[in-house]
Design a protein around this motif. Structure first.
Motif, PDB file in Angstrom:
ATOM      1  N   ALA A  21      39.229 -69.871   7.563  1.00  0.00           N
ATOM      2  CA  ALA A  21      39.310 -68.565   8.217  1.00  0.00           C
ATOM      3  C   ALA A  21      40.035 -67.584   7.297  1.00  0.00           C
ATOM      4  O   ALA A  21      40.434 -67.950   6.185  1.00  0.00           O
ATOM      5  N   CYS A  22      40.208 -66.349   7.764  1.00  0.00           N
ATOM      6  CA  CYS A  22      40.941 -65.320   7.019  1.00  0.00           C
ATOM      7  C   CYS A  22      42.076 -64.761   7.873  1.00  0.00           C
ATOM      8  O   CYS A  22      41.947 -64.669   9.099  1.00  0.00           O
ATOM      9  N   GLY A  23      43.121 -64.325   7.223  1.00  0.00           N
ATOM     10  CA  GLY A  23      44.183 -63.543   7.877  1.00  0.00           C
ATOM     11  C   GLY A  23      44.813 -64.279   9.043  1.00  0.00           C
ATOM     12  O   GLY A  23      45.195 -65.449   8.956  1.00  0.00           O
ATOM     13  N   THR A  24      44.907 -63.557  10.160  1.00  0.00           N
ATOM     14  CA  THR A  24      45.543 -64.111  11.347  1.00  0.00           C
ATOM     15  C   THR A  24      44.797 -65.339  11.855  1.00  0.00           C
ATOM     16  O   THR A  24      45.413 -66.298  12.324  1.00  0.00           O
ATOM     17  N   ALA A  25      43.473 -65.333  11.759  1.00  0.00           N
ATOM     18  CA  ALA A  25      42.695 -66.496  12.196  1.00  0.00           C
ATOM     19  C   ALA A  25      43.039 -67.719  11.336  1.00  0.00           C
ATOM     20  O   ALA A  25      43.041 -68.859  11.818  1.00  0.00           O
ATOM     21  N   TYR A  26      43.359 -67.473  10.068  1.00  0.00           N
ATOM     22  CA  TYR A  26      43.794 -68.559   9.182  1.00  0.00           C
ATOM     23  C   TYR A  26      45.122 -69.156   9.683  1.00  0.00           C
ATOM     24  O   TYR A  26      45.320 -70.365   9.663  1.00  0.00           O
ATOM     25  N   VAL A  45      36.992 -70.181  12.157  1.00  0.00           N
ATOM     26  CA  VAL A  45      37.638 -69.425  13.233  1.00  0.00           C
ATOM     27  C   VAL A  45      37.568 -67.938  12.886  1.00  0.00           C
ATOM     28  O   VAL A  45      37.976 -67.529  11.794  1.00  0.00           O
ATOM     29  N   SER A  46      37.015 -67.154  13.798  1.00  0.00           N
ATOM     30  CA  SER A  46      36.849 -65.723  13.526  1.00  0.00           C
ATOM     31  C   SER A  46      36.723 -64.940  14.833  1.00  0.00           C
ATOM     32  O   SER A  46      35.893 -65.270  15.674  1.00  0.00           O
ATOM     33  N   GLN A  47      37.544 -63.938  14.991  1.00  0.00           N
ATOM     34  CA  GLN A  47      37.421 -63.074  16.163  1.00  0.00           C
ATOM     35  C   GLN A  47      36.063 -62.404  16.168  1.00  0.00           C
ATOM     36  O   GLN A  47      35.280 -62.542  17.109  1.00  0.00           O
ATOM     37  N   SER A  48      35.762 -61.688  15.095  1.00  0.00           N
ATOM     38  CA  SER A  48      34.537 -60.886  15.047  1.00  0.00           C
ATOM     39  C   SER A  48      33.292 -61.742  14.880  1.00  0.00           C
ATOM     40  O   SER A  48      32.199 -61.358  15.306  1.00  0.00           O
ATOM     41  N   GLY A  49      33.443 -62.878  14.206  1.00  0.00           N
ATOM     42  CA  GLY A  49      32.278 -63.700  13.873  1.00  0.00           C
ATOM     43  C   GLY A  49      31.437 -63.089  12.768  1.00  0.00           C
ATOM     44  O   GLY A  49      30.331 -63.561  12.488  1.00  0.00           O
ATOM     45  N   GLU A  50      31.962 -62.049  12.111  1.00  0.00           N
ATOM     46  CA  GLU A  50      31.191 -61.365  11.062  1.00  0.00           C
ATOM     47  C   GLU A  50      31.930 -61.297   9.727  1.00  0.00           C
ATOM     48  O   GLU A  50      31.430 -60.689   8.787  1.00  0.00           O
ATOM     49  N   THR A  51      33.111 -61.867   9.637  1.00  0.00           N
ATOM     50  CA  THR A  51      33.890 -61.772   8.402  1.00  0.00           C
ATOM     51  C   THR A  51      33.100 -62.390   7.249  1.00  0.00           C
ATOM     52  O   THR A  51      32.700 -63.556   7.315  1.00  0.00           O
ATOM     53  N   ALA A  52      32.874 -61.588   6.205  1.00  0.00           N
ATOM     54  CA  ALA A  52      31.947 -61.985   5.139  1.00  0.00           C
ATOM     55  C   ALA A  52      32.358 -63.289   4.467  1.00  0.00           C
ATOM     56  O   ALA A  52      31.520 -64.171   4.247  1.00  0.00           O
ATOM     57  N   GLY A  69      42.401 -52.911  18.927  1.00  0.00           N
ATOM     58  CA  GLY A  69      43.464 -52.754  17.929  1.00  0.00           C
ATOM     59  C   GLY A  69      43.095 -53.548  16.677  1.00  0.00           C
ATOM     60  O   GLY A  69      42.608 -54.671  16.788  1.00  0.00           O
ATOM     61  N   VAL A  70      43.308 -52.939  15.506  1.00  0.00           N
ATOM     62  CA  VAL A  70      42.940 -53.633  14.268  1.00  0.00           C
ATOM     63  C   VAL A  70      43.760 -54.915  14.098  1.00  0.00           C
ATOM     64  O   VAL A  70      43.256 -55.939  13.645  1.00  0.00           O
ATOM     65  N   ALA A  71      45.018 -54.864  14.490  1.00  0.00           N
ATOM     66  CA  ALA A  71      45.861 -56.057  14.384  1.00  0.00           C
ATOM     67  C   ALA A  71      45.524 -57.009  15.523  1.00  0.00           C
ATOM     68  O   ALA A  71      45.630 -56.664  16.696  1.00  0.00           O
ATOM     69  N   SER A  72      45.112 -58.200  15.165  1.00  0.00           N
ATOM     70  CA  SER A  72      44.666 -59.160  16.176  1.00  0.00           C
ATOM     71  C   SER A  72      45.848 -59.695  16.983  1.00  0.00           C
ATOM     72  O   SER A  72      46.863 -60.104  16.420  1.00  0.00           O
ATOM     73  N   THR A  73      45.719 -59.684  18.295  1.00  0.00           N
ATOM     74  CA  THR A  73      46.790 -60.212  19.165  1.00  0.00           C
ATOM     75  C   THR A  73      46.206 -61.203  20.169  1.00  0.00           C
ATOM     76  O   THR A  73      46.354 -62.398  20.032  1.00  0.00           O
ATOM     77  N   ALA A 110      55.247 -62.020   9.759  1.00  0.00           N
ATOM     78  CA  ALA A 110      55.368 -61.188   8.564  1.00  0.00           C
ATOM     79  C   ALA A 110      54.102 -60.358   8.357  1.00  0.00           C
ATOM     80  O   ALA A 110      54.171 -59.170   8.023  1.00  0.00           O
ATOM     81  N   LEU A 111      52.935 -60.962   8.590  1.00  0.00           N
ATOM     82  CA  LEU A 111      51.675 -60.223   8.416  1.00  0.00           C
ATOM     83  C   LEU A 111      51.593 -59.054   9.407  1.00  0.00           C
ATOM     84  O   LEU A 111      51.261 -57.929   9.021  1.00  0.00           O
ATOM     85  N   LYS A 112      51.903 -59.337  10.662  1.00  0.00           N
ATOM     86  CA  LYS A 112      51.828 -58.282  11.679  1.00  0.00           C
ATOM     87  C   LYS A 112      52.749 -57.119  11.325  1.00  0.00           C
ATOM     88  O   LYS A 112      52.378 -55.954  11.432  1.00  0.00           O
ATOM     89  N   LEU A 113      53.982 -57.456  10.923  1.00  0.00           N
ATOM     90  CA  LEU A 113      54.947 -56.397  10.619  1.00  0.00           C
ATOM     91  C   LEU A 113      54.463 -55.566   9.429  1.00  0.00           C
ATOM     92  O   LEU A 113      54.484 -54.335   9.462  1.00  0.00           O
ATOM     93  N   LYS A 114      53.981 -56.239   8.400  1.00  0.00           N
ATOM     94  CA  LYS A 114      53.469 -55.529   7.222  1.00  0.00           C
ATOM     95  C   LYS A 114      52.330 -54.599   7.610  1.00  0.00           C
ATOM     96  O   LYS A 114      52.297 -53.443   7.219  1.00  0.00           O
ATOM     97  N   GLU A 115      51.381 -55.130   8.345  1.00  0.00           N
ATOM     98  CA  GLU A 115      50.144 -54.367   8.502  1.00  0.00           C
ATOM     99  C   GLU A 115      50.285 -53.153   9.407  1.00  0.00           C
ATOM    100  O   GLU A 115      49.600 -52.164   9.195  1.00  0.00           O
ATOM    101  N   ILE A 116      51.188 -53.215  10.391  1.00  0.00           N
ATOM    102  CA  ILE A 116      51.269 -52.030  11.259  1.00  0.00           C
ATOM    103  C   ILE A 116      52.525 -51.180  11.062  1.00  0.00           C
ATOM    104  O   ILE A 116      52.501 -49.999  11.378  1.00  0.00           O
TER     105      ILE A 116
HETATM  106  C1  F6R Z   1      45.430 -59.311  11.247  1.00  0.00           C
HETATM  107  C2  F6R Z   1      43.989 -59.388  11.427  1.00  0.00           C
HETATM  108  C3  F6R Z   1      43.163 -59.939  10.317  1.00  0.00           C
HETATM  109  C4  F6R Z   1      42.018 -60.794  10.860  1.00  0.00           C
HETATM  110  C5  F6R Z   1      41.076 -61.242   9.719  1.00  0.00           C
HETATM  111  C6  F6R Z   1      39.969 -62.152  10.214  1.00  0.00           C
HETATM  112  O1  F6R Z   1      46.072 -58.822  12.379  1.00  0.00           O
HETATM  113  O2  F6R Z   1      43.485 -59.010  12.450  1.00  0.00           O
HETATM  114  O3  F6R Z   1      43.938 -60.676   9.415  1.00  0.00           O
HETATM  115  O4  F6R Z   1      42.538 -61.893  11.542  1.00  0.00           O
HETATM  116  O5  F6R Z   1      40.517 -60.119   9.098  1.00  0.00           O
HETATM  117  O6  F6R Z   1      39.130 -61.506  11.106  1.00  0.00           O
HETATM  118  P1  F6R Z   1      38.122 -62.302  12.012  1.00  0.00           P
HETATM  119  O7  F6R Z   1      38.946 -63.138  12.954  1.00  0.00           O
HETATM  120  O8  F6R Z   1      37.301 -61.275  12.727  1.00  0.00           O
HETATM  121  O9  F6R Z   1      37.301 -63.174  11.105  1.00  0.00           O
END
Ligand code: F6R
Length: 363
Positions: A53-58, A100-107, A151-155, A237-243
């Motif tokens: 996964a990437c980012g928060t999903a990771y 694991v991906s919220q959007s299901g579209e992360t490249a 919200g761009v920051a995933s919660t 740390a990621l959440k604090l940085k990004e917002i």
């Molecule tokens: C951080 C955040 C990003 C996503 C990442 C993966 O708050 O939202 O790090 O978690 O870009 O996105 P998805 O889950 O859509 O693959």
């Protein structure tokens, strides 16, 4: 519609007990004991798991590694999608790949999935958008029921991902017979207790807003955690940085003395995530090393933990007392609220932080 909130992020943080409850309802069915998974997923045939996964999903995957290993005794490898896809790691027989991906579209995540699917490995995905590319190309889809996240920051998508992964780990333990009946009953109870614990954690919002007003003055913040709370330190740390655009780093508590302790001074707040668990005293001794060097500590713990260790800390937050196994899900809440209120205190655009997009469909 922000439902009376200033930002979607605040609304989405507040929706977590419901979103997690809806997600759990998908996996804990009335009249069926244990965890129900979609057809085609059976852990008795799985000998190792690769999670990508990437980012928060990771970070959700990193947390789940602790659960699969502890509860189901399954080896787990976790990777960032952008690294995984070019490393082209071999997938031995018996591997299950979980994306694991919220959007299901992360490249990058989609490309990693295609790399694995091409090798004939079983592909499962945990997604919030059921009609997404990642869902369509998976053998088994495990939905999160977070609802739309704006919200761009995933919660809420993050805590729902954790919930699905926790349910999967419990089912893996059942399929593999790795827990005693008593422990299985406790773990099931802990899973059912998650929405309530998250709801209780939300009541810390006003205390956190007060602390965040001071945190907003910081240039750097450290987050520490041990065991399954280590990934939550990374997420904090990621959440604090990004917002809030404040520089922050998350570390495993035990790693502090191998370098980052050099950063400690009275201007670097250190957030310590430490539920009362079998690692508590170890984390506290790391926290005391920080305090001995003039560092100011925000201790996030439960009643017993605070009673034992809150002497001399800068601030503390009292979390509900929960079974340590799924404590990370509840501890996501103070971490999110700290970032949120710090960003509000700084006046940044919480829902649309600079340079970021909600769905990253380019490499
Ligand atoms: C951080 C955040 C990003 C996503 C990442 C993966 O708050 O939202 O790090 O978690 O870009 O996105 P998805 O889950 O859509 O693959």
């Amino acid at each position: 519609d922000k439902g009376g909130h200033k930002y979607f992020m605040a609304k989405e943080i507040g929706e977590q007990p419901l979103a997690i409850g809806d997600t759990l309802a998908e996996y804990l069915r009335e009249g069926t004991p244990g965890v129900t998974l979609p057809e085609g997923l059976d852990f008795s045939a799985v000998s190792r798991i690769t999670m990508v996964a990437c980012g928060t999903a990771y970070y959700a995957c990193l947390t789940a590694k602790y659960w699969f290993e502890q509860l189901a005794r399954l080896p787990v490898e976790v990777d960032i999608a952008s690294e995984f896809r070019y490393r082209e790691p071999p997938m031995p027989e018996g591997s299950l790949a979980v994306f694991v991906s919220q959007s299901g579209e992360t490249a990058d995540t989609l490309a990693a999935l295609r790399h694995v699917a091409g090798q004939g490995v079983k592909v499962a995905s945990v997604v919030n958008v059921p009609e997404s590319s990642i869902a369509r190309e998976s053998d088994v889809v495990l939905p999160t029921r977070a609802g739309v996240e704006i919200g761009v920051a995933s919660t809420k998508a993050f805590t729902c991902q954790l919930t699905v992964l926790a349910a999967m780990a419990v089912r893996a333990a059942a399929d593999r017979g790795t827990l005693t009946e008593d422990r299985m009953a406790q773990v099931m109870a802990a899973l059912r207790a998650v929405p309530g614990a998250v709801n209780q954690a939300l009541s810390l919002a006003s205390d956190i807003a007060g602390i965040a007003a001071e945190l907003a003055e910081a240039q750097d913040v450290l987050f520490l955690g041990r065991g399954a709370l280590f990934p939550m330190a990374l997420e904090g740390a990621l959440k604090l940085k990004e917002i809030s655009y404040i520089h922050a780093e998350g570390y495993a508590s035990g790693e502090l003395k191998h370098g980052p302790i050099a950063l400690i001074d009275p201007n670097v707040p250190v957030v310590v995530l430490a539920p009362m668990d079998r690692l508590f005293d170890k984390t506290v001794s790391n926290m005391q090393e920080v305090m001995a060097r003039g560092g100011k500590v925000l201790l996030v713990s439960d009643g017993p933990g605070l009673e034992r260790a809150s002497d001399g800390v800068w601030k503390w937050l009292r979390m509900p007392q929960v079974d340590p196994v799924f404590a990370p899900i509840a501890y996501a809440v103070p971490v999110q609220l700290l970032a949120y209120h710090t960003a509000v205190a700084k006046g940044t655009d919480v829902d649309q932080p600079r340079n970021l997009a909600k769905s990253v469909t380019v490499e």
